[in-house]
Design a protein around this motif. Sequence first.
Motif, PDB file in Angstrom:
ATOM      1  N   ASN A  27       0.799  -1.189   0.001  1.00  0.00           N
ATOM      2  CA  ASN A  27       0.127   0.089   0.080  1.00  0.00           C
ATOM      3  C   ASN A  27       0.784   1.187   0.010  1.00  0.00           C
ATOM      4  O   ASN A  27       2.155   1.126   0.315  1.00  0.00           O
ATOM      5  N   SER A  28       0.246   2.303  -0.326  1.00  0.00           N
ATOM      6  CA  SER A  28       0.903   3.640  -0.429  1.00  0.00           C
ATOM      7  C   SER A  28       2.228   3.685  -1.219  1.00  0.00           C
ATOM      8  O   SER A  28       3.303   3.931  -0.508  1.00  0.00           O
ATOM      9  N   LEU A  29       2.104   3.132  -2.289  1.00  0.00           N
ATOM     10  CA  LEU A  29       3.469   2.806  -3.032  1.00  0.00           C
ATOM     11  C   LEU A  29       4.034   4.387  -3.458  1.00  0.00           C
ATOM     12  O   LEU A  29       3.521   5.057  -3.574  1.00  0.00           O
ATOM     13  N   LYS A  30       5.440   4.113  -3.625  1.00  0.00           N
ATOM     14  CA  LYS A  30       6.237   5.008  -3.964  1.00  0.00           C
ATOM     15  C   LYS A  30       6.998   4.766  -5.079  1.00  0.00           C
ATOM     16  O   LYS A  30       7.517   3.690  -5.312  1.00  0.00           O
ATOM     17  N   PRO A  31       7.501   5.923  -5.698  1.00  0.00           N
ATOM     18  CA  PRO A  31       8.326   5.349  -6.933  1.00  0.00           C
ATOM     19  C   PRO A  31       9.504   4.663  -6.667  1.00  0.00           C
ATOM     20  O   PRO A  31      10.017   3.938  -7.481  1.00  0.00           O
ATOM     21  N   GLU A  32      10.054   5.013  -5.347  1.00  0.00           N
ATOM     22  CA  GLU A  32      11.267   4.429  -5.060  1.00  0.00           C
ATOM     23  C   GLU A  32      10.947   2.816  -4.779  1.00  0.00           C
ATOM     24  O   GLU A  32      11.925   1.825  -4.359  1.00  0.00           O
ATOM     25  N   ASP A  33       9.673   2.507  -4.845  1.00  0.00           N
ATOM     26  CA  ASP A  33       9.406   1.031  -4.840  1.00  0.00           C
ATOM     27  C   ASP A  33       9.263  -0.009  -5.958  1.00  0.00           C
ATOM     28  O   ASP A  33       9.459  -1.050  -6.063  1.00  0.00           O
TER      29      ASP A  33
END
Length: 129
Positions: A85-91
């Motif tokens: 959840n709450s994914l970020k580009p750095e993921d």
Amino acid sequence: VQLVESGGGLVQTGGSLRLSCAASGFTFAFDDYAIGWFRQAPGKEREFVTAISRTGGSTYYADSVKGRFTISRDNAKNTMYLQMNSLKPEDTAVYYCAGRFSTPDYSSTYASAPLYNYWGQGTQVTVST
């Protein structure tokens, strides 16, 4: 032994994905094996993401995903999951599930990739801005 990941894809920042990893062919029962998720971004080394003990009673997370990712397993289905959840580009990375026969030192060695004997082929997760 075969580990097959699924569920990767393209998602916007703040979105969610659920990865699955189906296991087959283990010598012993599936619940004799601890499971981990690792990821590798382009140009970077493979890094630990999360892991779960053979019974599911203990879970471990990298600081970068704590509070956003949840690992779980269904031993009746020989399957483990990674809810993101709450994914970020750095993921953004290729995500791999990995398995190893559980040993007494697992609680202190869960993040060590070389100790995992079995690996899936990986599934791409891309988080756009």
